[in-house]
Design an enzyme around this catalytic site. Structure first.
Site, PDB file in Angstrom:
ATOM      1  N   ARG A  99       5.557  11.073  -2.171  1.00  0.00           N
ATOM      2  CA  ARG A  99       5.288  10.754  -0.775  1.00  0.00           C
ATOM      3  C   ARG A  99       6.586  10.825   0.037  1.00  0.00           C
ATOM      4  O   ARG A  99       7.498  10.032  -0.188  1.00  0.00           O
ATOM      5  CB  ARG A  99       4.713   9.338  -0.696  1.00  0.00           C
ATOM      6  CG  ARG A  99       4.528   8.799   0.690  1.00  0.00           C
ATOM      7  CD  ARG A  99       4.216   7.300   0.643  1.00  0.00           C
ATOM      8  NE  ARG A  99       4.052   6.766   1.970  1.00  0.00           N
ATOM      9  CZ  ARG A  99       4.301   5.500   2.294  1.00  0.00           C
ATOM     10  NH1 ARG A  99       4.698   4.639   1.387  1.00  0.00           N
ATOM     11  NH2 ARG A  99       4.148   5.097   3.529  1.00  0.00           N
ATOM     12  N   PRO A 110       0.796  -1.226   0.000  1.00  0.00           N
ATOM     13  CA  PRO A 110       0.000   0.000   0.000  1.00  0.00           C
ATOM     14  C   PRO A 110       0.832   1.281   0.000  1.00  0.00           C
ATOM     15  O   PRO A 110       1.862   1.377   0.687  1.00  0.00           O
ATOM     16  CB  PRO A 110      -0.800  -0.102   1.300  1.00  0.00           C
ATOM     17  CG  PRO A 110      -0.894  -1.560   1.558  1.00  0.00           C
ATOM     18  CD  PRO A 110       0.387  -2.157   1.052  1.00  0.00           C
ATOM     19  N   ASN A 111       0.357   2.238  -0.763  1.00  0.00           N
ATOM     20  CA  ASN A 111       0.910   3.602  -0.854  1.00  0.00           C
ATOM     21  C   ASN A 111       2.214   3.713  -1.641  1.00  0.00           C
ATOM     22  O   ASN A 111       2.687   4.818  -1.873  1.00  0.00           O
ATOM     23  CB  ASN A 111       1.094   4.236   0.543  1.00  0.00           C
ATOM     24  CG  ASN A 111      -0.237   4.395   1.246  1.00  0.00           C
ATOM     25  OD1 ASN A 111      -1.180   4.921   0.655  1.00  0.00           O
ATOM     26  ND2 ASN A 111      -0.334   3.923   2.470  1.00  0.00           N
ATOM     27  N   ALA A 165       3.348  -0.818   4.731  1.00  0.00           N
ATOM     28  CA  ALA A 165       2.840  -0.860   6.109  1.00  0.00           C
ATOM     29  C   ALA A 165       2.377  -2.263   6.513  1.00  0.00           C
ATOM     30  O   ALA A 165       2.366  -2.600   7.708  1.00  0.00           O
ATOM     31  CB  ALA A 165       1.702   0.144   6.274  1.00  0.00           C
ATOM     32  N   TYR A 195      11.619   8.408   1.347  1.00  0.00           N
ATOM     33  CA  TYR A 195      11.496   7.357   0.319  1.00  0.00           C
ATOM     34  C   TYR A 195      12.159   7.691  -1.011  1.00  0.00           C
ATOM     35  O   TYR A 195      12.143   6.875  -1.932  1.00  0.00           O
ATOM     36  CB  TYR A 195      10.013   7.024   0.101  1.00  0.00           C
ATOM     37  CG  TYR A 195       9.330   6.511   1.356  1.00  0.00           C
ATOM     38  CD1 TYR A 195       9.793   5.367   1.991  1.00  0.00           C
ATOM     39  CD2 TYR A 195       8.244   7.184   1.915  1.00  0.00           C
ATOM     40  CE1 TYR A 195       9.194   4.892   3.147  1.00  0.00           C
ATOM     41  CE2 TYR A 195       7.636   6.730   3.071  1.00  0.00           C
ATOM     42  CZ  TYR A 195       8.115   5.579   3.679  1.00  0.00           C
ATOM     43  OH  TYR A 195       7.529   5.111   4.823  1.00  0.00           O
ATOM     44  N   ARG A 209      13.423   4.072  12.630  1.00  0.00           N
ATOM     45  CA  ARG A 209      12.200   4.876  12.558  1.00  0.00           C
ATOM     46  C   ARG A 209      11.296   4.602  13.772  1.00  0.00           C
ATOM     47  O   ARG A 209      11.765   4.132  14.797  1.00  0.00           O
ATOM     48  CB  ARG A 209      11.500   4.602  11.219  1.00  0.00           C
ATOM     49  CG  ARG A 209      12.397   4.981  10.024  1.00  0.00           C
ATOM     50  CD  ARG A 209      11.683   4.855   8.700  1.00  0.00           C
ATOM     51  NE  ARG A 209      10.538   5.760   8.627  1.00  0.00           N
ATOM     52  CZ  ARG A 209       9.573   5.644   7.718  1.00  0.00           C
ATOM     53  NH1 ARG A 209       9.614   4.673   6.826  1.00  0.00           N
ATOM     54  NH2 ARG A 209       8.570   6.503   7.723  1.00  0.00           N
ATOM     55  N   HIS A 234       4.269  -4.688   9.032  1.00  0.00           N
ATOM     56  CA  HIS A 234       4.284  -4.601  10.483  1.00  0.00           C
ATOM     57  C   HIS A 234       3.135  -5.356  11.170  1.00  0.00           C
ATOM     58  O   HIS A 234       3.175  -5.525  12.376  1.00  0.00           O
ATOM     59  CB  HIS A 234       4.289  -3.123  10.896  1.00  0.00           C
ATOM     60  CG  HIS A 234       5.293  -2.325  10.119  1.00  0.00           C
ATOM     61  ND1 HIS A 234       6.656  -2.582  10.171  1.00  0.00           N
ATOM     62  CD2 HIS A 234       5.154  -1.309   9.208  1.00  0.00           C
ATOM     63  CE1 HIS A 234       7.298  -1.746   9.350  1.00  0.00           C
ATOM     64  NE2 HIS A 234       6.410  -0.967   8.759  1.00  0.00           N
ATOM     65  N   ASN A 267       8.210  -5.514  -1.201  1.00  0.00           N
ATOM     66  CA  ASN A 267       8.193  -4.430  -0.225  1.00  0.00           C
ATOM     67  C   ASN A 267       6.751  -4.379   0.282  1.00  0.00           C
ATOM     68  O   ASN A 267       5.880  -3.810  -0.384  1.00  0.00           O
ATOM     69  CB  ASN A 267       8.593  -3.094  -0.849  1.00  0.00           C
ATOM     70  CG  ASN A 267       8.618  -1.985   0.203  1.00  0.00           C
ATOM     71  OD1 ASN A 267       8.119  -2.167   1.312  1.00  0.00           O
ATOM     72  ND2 ASN A 267       9.179  -0.845  -0.145  1.00  0.00           N
ATOM     73  N   GLU A 269      12.650  -9.726   1.236  1.00  0.00           N
ATOM     74  CA  GLU A 269      11.880  -8.559   1.686  1.00  0.00           C
ATOM     75  C   GLU A 269      12.780  -7.322   1.582  1.00  0.00           C
ATOM     76  O   GLU A 269      13.952  -7.386   1.987  1.00  0.00           O
ATOM     77  CB  GLU A 269      11.464  -8.782   3.146  1.00  0.00           C
ATOM     78  CG  GLU A 269      10.786  -7.600   3.810  1.00  0.00           C
ATOM     79  CD  GLU A 269      10.584  -7.833   5.320  1.00  0.00           C
ATOM     80  OE1 GLU A 269      10.732  -9.001   5.786  1.00  0.00           O
ATOM     81  OE2 GLU A 269      10.286  -6.855   6.016  1.00  0.00           O
ATOM     82  N   HIS A 290      12.974  -2.811   1.945  1.00  0.00           N
ATOM     83  CA  HIS A 290      12.393  -1.520   2.340  1.00  0.00           C
ATOM     84  C   HIS A 290      13.315  -0.414   1.864  1.00  0.00           C
ATOM     85  O   HIS A 290      14.543  -0.533   1.983  1.00  0.00           O
ATOM     86  CB  HIS A 290      12.238  -1.423   3.859  1.00  0.00           C
ATOM     87  CG  HIS A 290      11.369  -2.496   4.404  1.00  0.00           C
ATOM     88  ND1 HIS A 290      10.002  -2.441   4.350  1.00  0.00           N
ATOM     89  CD2 HIS A 290      11.679  -3.690   4.960  1.00  0.00           C
ATOM     90  CE1 HIS A 290       9.495  -3.555   4.868  1.00  0.00           C
ATOM     91  NE2 HIS A 290      10.499  -4.334   5.249  1.00  0.00           N
ATOM     92  N   LEU A 291      12.727   0.650   1.383  1.00  0.00           N
ATOM     93  CA  LEU A 291      13.519   1.810   0.971  1.00  0.00           C
ATOM     94  C   LEU A 291      14.193   2.442   2.177  1.00  0.00           C
ATOM     95  O   LEU A 291      15.378   2.783   2.148  1.00  0.00           O
ATOM     96  CB  LEU A 291      12.597   2.842   0.302  1.00  0.00           C
ATOM     97  CG  LEU A 291      12.015   2.413  -1.051  1.00  0.00           C
ATOM     98  CD1 LEU A 291      10.724   3.164  -1.327  1.00  0.00           C
ATOM     99  CD2 LEU A 291      13.021   2.640  -2.158  1.00  0.00           C
ATOM    100  N   ASP A 351       1.257 -15.504   6.050  1.00  0.00           N
ATOM    101  CA  ASP A 351       0.813 -16.887   5.830  1.00  0.00           C
ATOM    102  C   ASP A 351       0.778 -17.222   4.343  1.00  0.00           C
ATOM    103  O   ASP A 351       1.115 -18.334   3.940  1.00  0.00           O
ATOM    104  CB  ASP A 351      -0.583 -17.101   6.431  1.00  0.00           C
ATOM    105  CG  ASP A 351      -0.536 -17.295   7.940  1.00  0.00           C
ATOM    106  OD1 ASP A 351       0.571 -17.310   8.505  1.00  0.00           O
ATOM    107  OD2 ASP A 351      -1.619 -17.423   8.551  1.00  0.00           O
TER     108      ASP A 351
HETATM  109  C1  DQA Z   1       8.483   0.931   3.773  1.00  0.00           C
HETATM  110  C2  DQA Z   1       8.517   1.155   5.293  1.00  0.00           C
HETATM  111  C3  DQA Z   1       7.125   0.979   5.885  1.00  0.00           C
HETATM  112  O1  DQA Z   1       7.158   1.186   7.291  1.00  0.00           O
HETATM  113  C4  DQA Z   1       6.157   1.967   5.283  1.00  0.00           C
HETATM  114  O2  DQA Z   1       4.857   1.743   5.776  1.00  0.00           O
HETATM  115  C5  DQA Z   1       6.171   1.961   3.804  1.00  0.00           C
HETATM  116  C6  DQA Z   1       7.445   1.813   3.099  1.00  0.00           C
HETATM  117  C7  DQA Z   1       9.851   1.256   3.110  1.00  0.00           C
HETATM  118  O3  DQA Z   1      10.024   0.887   1.948  1.00  0.00           O
HETATM  119  O4  DQA Z   1      10.710   1.892   3.724  1.00  0.00           O
HETATM  120  O5  DQA Z   1       5.152   2.187   3.159  1.00  0.00           O
HETATM  121  O6  DQA Z   1       8.198  -0.427   3.518  1.00  0.00           O
END
Ligand code: DQA
Length: 148
Positions: free
Chosen positions: A20, A12-13, A79, A25, A109, A82, A76, A100, A102-103, A89
């Site tokens: 954003r 998401p997002n 959110a 990011y 954080r 978490h 990635n 996995e 993450h940027l 699953d």
């Molecule tokens: C993220 C870190 C997450 O906590 C956040 O909700 C994201 C992006 C990252 O790529 O750093 O949307 O996965």
């Protein structure tokens, strides 16, 4: 050797990348991230498909379908990292090699970001390196697939 098939999943997002929180990011759009992954993939003899969704269930559907089509997954989870036991699953059940990414450095954080429910079912995790998290994650995934 035949080309590997890799699916990149964005949670998401991440469709908002570029606009954003660029301080956190970066300024690349999701399209630019995907293009860079496809290009790096082709240099590593891997075909890369990309999928983004704001919906947990749509990501779960795509992962279930991927089990029969792809050699590995790069995710990635955004959110969902978490708290999504659904995603965890589904990834575990699909059984594909998984990395996995993450940027941002989630460990530097807010407290709620410092725990991933996905990491225990991933072969490895790369975070905090911006776009390089994805590119290094792709390379790591290809190595994992070749070893599996
Ligand atoms: C993220 C870190 C997450 O906590 C956040 O909700 C994201 C992006 C990252 O790529 O750093 O949307 O996965």
């Amino acid at each position: 050797m035949s080309r590997l098939k890799v699916l990149v999943l964005h949670g998401p997002n991440l469709n908002l990348l570029g606009g954003r929180d660029p301080d956190i990011y970066g300024s690349l759009t999701l399209e630019q991230v995907n293009e860079a992954l496809k290009e790096r993939g082709s240099n590593l003899r891997a075909e890369v498909d990309c999928f983004q969704s704001n919906h947990e269930g749509l990501l779960a559907d795509r992962i279930q379908e991927a089990a029969h089509v792809y050699d590995g997954l790069l995710i990635n989870p955004a959110a969902l990292t978490h708290y999504s036991y659904v995603l965890r699953d589904t990834l575990a059940a699909c059984g594909l090699p998984l990395v996995e990414v993450h940027l941002s450095n989630i460990y530097a954080r807010e407290a709620f970001r410092q725990h991933s429910v996905i990491s225990p079912v991933a072969g490895g995790v790369i975070c905090g390196l911006g776009m390089d998290s994805y590119l290094l994650g792709l390379e790591a995934l290809i190595r994992l697939i070749e070893k599996s």
